[in-house]
Design a protein around this motif. Structure first.
Motif, PDB file in Angstrom:
ATOM      1  N   PRO A 120       0.738  -1.309   0.078  1.00  0.00           N
ATOM      2  CA  PRO A 120      -0.001   0.019  -0.009  1.00  0.00           C
ATOM      3  C   PRO A 120       0.874   1.226   0.092  1.00  0.00           C
ATOM      4  O   PRO A 120       0.395   2.355  -0.426  1.00  0.00           O
ATOM      5  CB  PRO A 120      -0.701  -0.147   1.154  1.00  0.00           C
ATOM      6  CG  PRO A 120      -0.952  -1.569   1.524  1.00  0.00           C
ATOM      7  CD  PRO A 120       0.487  -2.186   1.126  1.00  0.00           C
ATOM      8  N   GLY A 121       2.187   1.146   0.482  1.00  0.00           N
ATOM      9  CA  GLY A 121       2.866   2.353   0.196  1.00  0.00           C
ATOM     10  C   GLY A 121       2.604   3.357   1.125  1.00  0.00           C
ATOM     11  O   GLY A 121       2.758   4.808   1.097  1.00  0.00           O
ATOM     12  N   ILE A 122       2.127   3.312   2.525  1.00  0.00           N
ATOM     13  CA  ILE A 122       1.828   4.285   3.317  1.00  0.00           C
ATOM     14  C   ILE A 122       3.198   4.655   3.884  1.00  0.00           C
ATOM     15  O   ILE A 122       4.018   3.898   4.519  1.00  0.00           O
ATOM     16  CB  ILE A 122       0.797   3.637   4.282  1.00  0.00           C
ATOM     17  CG1 ILE A 122      -0.437   3.056   4.085  1.00  0.00           C
ATOM     18  CG2 ILE A 122       0.348   4.674   5.315  1.00  0.00           C
ATOM     19  CD1 ILE A 122      -1.082   2.363   4.880  1.00  0.00           C
ATOM     20  N   VAL A 123       3.430   5.930   4.188  1.00  0.00           N
ATOM     21  CA  VAL A 123       4.380   6.738   4.652  1.00  0.00           C
ATOM     22  C   VAL A 123       3.896   7.413   5.918  1.00  0.00           C
ATOM     23  O   VAL A 123       3.041   8.048   6.059  1.00  0.00           O
ATOM     24  CB  VAL A 123       5.011   7.742   3.911  1.00  0.00           C
ATOM     25  CG1 VAL A 123       6.028   8.554   4.645  1.00  0.00           C
ATOM     26  CG2 VAL A 123       5.424   7.129   2.537  1.00  0.00           C
ATOM     27  N   LEU A 124       4.374   6.963   7.213  1.00  0.00           N
ATOM     28  CA  LEU A 124       4.166   7.315   8.696  1.00  0.00           C
ATOM     29  C   LEU A 124       4.942   8.383   8.818  1.00  0.00           C
ATOM     30  O   LEU A 124       6.190   7.957   8.969  1.00  0.00           O
ATOM     31  CB  LEU A 124       3.963   6.219   9.770  1.00  0.00           C
ATOM     32  CG  LEU A 124       3.561   6.592  10.864  1.00  0.00           C
ATOM     33  CD1 LEU A 124       2.177   7.184  11.052  1.00  0.00           C
ATOM     34  CD2 LEU A 124       3.447   5.343  11.514  1.00  0.00           C
ATOM     35  N   GLN A 125       4.557   9.486   9.368  1.00  0.00           N
ATOM     36  CA  GLN A 125       5.574  10.400  10.101  1.00  0.00           C
ATOM     37  C   GLN A 125       5.046  10.712  11.351  1.00  0.00           C
ATOM     38  O   GLN A 125       3.715  11.122  11.538  1.00  0.00           O
ATOM     39  CB  GLN A 125       5.497  11.790   9.160  1.00  0.00           C
ATOM     40  CG  GLN A 125       6.087  11.642   7.750  1.00  0.00           C
ATOM     41  CD  GLN A 125       6.073  12.784   7.095  1.00  0.00           C
ATOM     42  OE1 GLN A 125       5.697  14.179   7.642  1.00  0.00           O
ATOM     43  NE2 GLN A 125       6.535  12.973   5.777  1.00  0.00           N
ATOM     44  N   THR A 126       5.599  10.384  12.325  1.00  0.00           N
ATOM     45  CA  THR A 126       5.241  10.579  13.862  1.00  0.00           C
ATOM     46  C   THR A 126       6.419  11.825  14.487  1.00  0.00           C
ATOM     47  O   THR A 126       7.505  11.892  14.056  1.00  0.00           O
ATOM     48  CB  THR A 126       5.428   9.035  14.665  1.00  0.00           C
ATOM     49  OG1 THR A 126       7.082   8.853  14.424  1.00  0.00           O
ATOM     50  CG2 THR A 126       4.739   8.167  13.951  1.00  0.00           C
ATOM     51  N   SER A 127       5.760  12.333  15.450  1.00  0.00           N
ATOM     52  CA  SER A 127       6.513  13.377  16.253  1.00  0.00           C
ATOM     53  C   SER A 127       6.123  12.874  17.731  1.00  0.00           C
ATOM     54  O   SER A 127       4.824  12.700  18.013  1.00  0.00           O
ATOM     55  CB  SER A 127       6.174  14.632  15.996  1.00  0.00           C
ATOM     56  OG  SER A 127       4.635  14.994  16.083  1.00  0.00           O
ATOM     57  N   LEU A 128       7.003  13.015  18.537  1.00  0.00           N
ATOM     58  CA  LEU A 128       6.607  12.680  20.120  1.00  0.00           C
ATOM     59  C   LEU A 128       5.707  13.464  20.666  1.00  0.00           C
ATOM     60  O   LEU A 128       5.926  14.852  20.521  1.00  0.00           O
ATOM     61  CB  LEU A 128       7.869  12.584  20.603  1.00  0.00           C
ATOM     62  CG  LEU A 128       9.020  11.710  20.532  1.00  0.00           C
ATOM     63  CD1 LEU A 128      10.206  11.929  21.210  1.00  0.00           C
ATOM     64  CD2 LEU A 128       8.622  10.458  20.541  1.00  0.00           C
ATOM     65  N   CYS A 129       4.679  13.020  21.315  1.00  0.00           N
ATOM     66  CA  CYS A 129       3.636  13.926  21.809  1.00  0.00           C
ATOM     67  C   CYS A 129       3.639  14.368  23.294  1.00  0.00           C
ATOM     68  O   CYS A 129       2.877  15.125  23.730  1.00  0.00           O
ATOM     69  CB  CYS A 129       2.195  13.108  21.497  1.00  0.00           C
ATOM     70  SG  CYS A 129       2.060  11.761  22.292  1.00  0.00           S
ATOM     71  N   GLY A 130       4.823  13.701  23.997  1.00  0.00           N
ATOM     72  CA  GLY A 130       5.014  14.118  25.158  1.00  0.00           C
ATOM     73  C   GLY A 130       4.074  13.448  26.319  1.00  0.00           C
ATOM     74  O   GLY A 130       4.105  13.674  27.372  1.00  0.00           O
ATOM     75  N   ILE A 131       3.098  12.378  25.662  1.00  0.00           N
ATOM     76  CA  ILE A 131       2.206  11.648  26.681  1.00  0.00           C
ATOM     77  C   ILE A 131       2.680  10.316  26.707  1.00  0.00           C
ATOM     78  O   ILE A 131       3.013   9.595  25.726  1.00  0.00           O
ATOM     79  CB  ILE A 131       0.928  11.757  25.942  1.00  0.00           C
ATOM     80  CG1 ILE A 131       0.551  13.208  26.059  1.00  0.00           C
ATOM     81  CG2 ILE A 131      -0.067  11.255  27.078  1.00  0.00           C
ATOM     82  CD1 ILE A 131      -0.859  13.775  25.308  1.00  0.00           C
ATOM     83  N   VAL A 132       3.118   9.723  27.889  1.00  0.00           N
ATOM     84  CA  VAL A 132       3.232   8.330  27.856  1.00  0.00           C
ATOM     85  C   VAL A 132       2.293   7.581  28.461  1.00  0.00           C
ATOM     86  O   VAL A 132       1.254   7.833  29.327  1.00  0.00           O
ATOM     87  CB  VAL A 132       4.458   8.079  28.903  1.00  0.00           C
ATOM     88  CG1 VAL A 132       5.785   8.861  28.389  1.00  0.00           C
ATOM     89  CG2 VAL A 132       4.155   8.839  30.236  1.00  0.00           C
ATOM     90  N   GLY A 133       2.274   6.230  28.002  1.00  0.00           N
ATOM     91  CA  GLY A 133       1.230   5.354  28.486  1.00  0.00           C
ATOM     92  C   GLY A 133       1.846   4.042  28.655  1.00  0.00           C
ATOM     93  O   GLY A 133       2.889   3.440  28.259  1.00  0.00           O
ATOM     94  N   ALA A 134       0.976   2.990  28.997  1.00  0.00           N
ATOM     95  CA  ALA A 134       1.267   1.514  28.883  1.00  0.00           C
ATOM     96  C   ALA A 134       0.369   0.910  27.948  1.00  0.00           C
ATOM     97  O   ALA A 134      -0.869   1.090  27.971  1.00  0.00           O
ATOM     98  CB  ALA A 134       1.194   1.062  30.257  1.00  0.00           C
ATOM     99  N   LYS A 135       0.954  -0.138  27.362  1.00  0.00           N
ATOM    100  CA  LYS A 135       0.117  -0.801  26.386  1.00  0.00           C
ATOM    101  C   LYS A 135       0.811  -2.185  26.054  1.00  0.00           C
ATOM    102  O   LYS A 135       1.986  -2.357  25.922  1.00  0.00           O
ATOM    103  CB  LYS A 135       0.174  -0.086  25.016  1.00  0.00           C
ATOM    104  CG  LYS A 135      -0.995  -0.470  23.969  1.00  0.00           C
ATOM    105  CD  LYS A 135      -2.420  -0.398  24.524  1.00  0.00           C
ATOM    106  CE  LYS A 135      -3.334  -0.770  23.391  1.00  0.00           C
ATOM    107  NZ  LYS A 135      -4.739  -0.509  23.619  1.00  0.00           N
ATOM    108  N   ARG A 164      -0.847  10.026   0.753  1.00  0.00           N
ATOM    109  CA  ARG A 164       0.084   8.964   1.183  1.00  0.00           C
ATOM    110  C   ARG A 164       0.608   8.839   2.370  1.00  0.00           C
ATOM    111  O   ARG A 164       1.379   7.925   2.841  1.00  0.00           O
ATOM    112  CB  ARG A 164       0.929   8.395  -0.217  1.00  0.00           C
ATOM    113  CG  ARG A 164       0.536   8.298  -1.538  1.00  0.00           C
ATOM    114  CD  ARG A 164       1.457   7.243  -2.211  1.00  0.00           C
ATOM    115  NE  ARG A 164       0.760   5.696  -1.737  1.00  0.00           N
ATOM    116  CZ  ARG A 164      -0.251   5.270  -2.321  1.00  0.00           C
ATOM    117  NH1 ARG A 164      -0.754   5.901  -3.300  1.00  0.00           N
ATOM    118  NH2 ARG A 164      -0.474   4.132  -2.064  1.00  0.00           N
ATOM    119  N   THR A 165       0.584   9.944   3.187  1.00  0.00           N
ATOM    120  CA  THR A 165       1.272  10.093   4.202  1.00  0.00           C
ATOM    121  C   THR A 165       0.289  10.086   5.263  1.00  0.00           C
ATOM    122  O   THR A 165      -0.725  10.542   5.277  1.00  0.00           O
ATOM    123  CB  THR A 165       2.122  11.381   4.312  1.00  0.00           C
ATOM    124  OG1 THR A 165       3.070  11.210   3.107  1.00  0.00           O
ATOM    125  CG2 THR A 165       2.738  11.706   5.679  1.00  0.00           C
TER     126      THR A 165
END
Length: 278
Positions: A120-135, A164-165
């Protein structure tokens, strides 16, 4: 994202962009199509092909075709943006995150889901949100990635598909004004509705089972001064996927920001000649 199959002679089309969910687009055309167009439409298959929409020469939306009606009698195609793939991909490995930024968890789930087939060619761009959690997600649970990724939005991360992003993290929307809207810029002027049904100034979010015996995680955010003219408006929401207090606190803060004043806009249609970019 591959080769062009056909440029369709459309009659009507719709598309949208949604925060924290999958958007949809549709296009339809009248009957009486020429033979080449009918032949092109005949080879289109759901998931194998994508619908791409352009405005002013720029691509504004793209995603896999989900459903279609073919000639005779015209055609109609419905598609969803590329995040629709997440609802058809499993979390294949076991993940256990403790006090981890939600953007890092989001990235891990995305990469796991797309690893067996990244066509599918999905490009993921993430930026740290400063919120931590457990998963914690077990491979043996056979959990779909769409469910796991949307669960993260309950505790403070946002995402949206832009072509595509996919952008994910602590999203900040630029607030610079693009101009002043007047009634003449709309085919149907906007109808703002001030709604009190969902309004709250003291939301409580419960997690890890929702407050039953033995549950530990609940948080309340409040914006109720003694001199409030609205009065105390409390609400309770259960998010069973929250398993730590920090996530519950952030979710309550998000609810407060979204619902302390609720303005809805209905039946708003921008005119084609309105001098604003998309």
């Amino acid at each position: 994202g591959g080769s062009l199959v056909a440029i369709l002679p459309w009659t009507t089309l719709t598309w949208g962009r949604i925060l924290d969910d999958t958007s949809e687009a549709s296009v339809s055309g009248a009957s009486g199509l020429d033979a080449d167009c009918c032949a092109a439409i005949a080879q289109i298959r759901p998931w194998r092909h994508e619908l791409a929409l352009y405005r002013d020469g720029e691509q504004v939306w793209v995603g896999p075709i989900i459903q279609m009606t073919t000639p005779p009698g015209g055609f109609e195609i419905t598609a969803r943006d590329l995040s629709a793939w997440w609802d058809h991909r499993l979390i294949h490995d076991t993940h256990n995150f403790i006090q981890t930024d939600l953007a890092t968890i989001f990235q891990a789930f995305f990469e796991d889901a797309m690893a067996p087939d990244d066509s599918p060619g999905i490009v993921l761009q993430t930026s740290l949100c400063g919120i931590v959690g457990a998963k914690r997600v077990l491979a043996s649970q056979h959990q779909l990635a769409g469910l796991a990724l949307r669960d993260l939005t309950n505790t403070g991360i946002d995402w949206t598909a832009l072509g595509r992003t996919v952008l994910a993290g602590g999203l900040v929307v630029p607030a610079q004004a693009i101009g002043t809207f007047t009634d003449g810029h709309f085919t149907v002027p906007p109808t703002p509705i001030l709604s009190g049904e969902q309004q709250t100034n003291s939301p409580t979010v419960r997690g890890a089972g929702g407050g039953a015996s033995g549950d530990r995680y609940a948080a309340t955010a409040t914006n109720f001064p003694a001199a409030s003219l609205d009065g105390l408006l409390e609400s309770v929401e259960t998010v069973s996927t929250i398993t730590d207090y920090g996530s519950a606190r952030q979710a309550a803060s998000t609810q407060l920001a979204l619902r302390k004043t609720v303005v809805q806009v209905e039946s708003c249609k921008l005119a084609p000649n309105a001098p604003f970019p998309i």
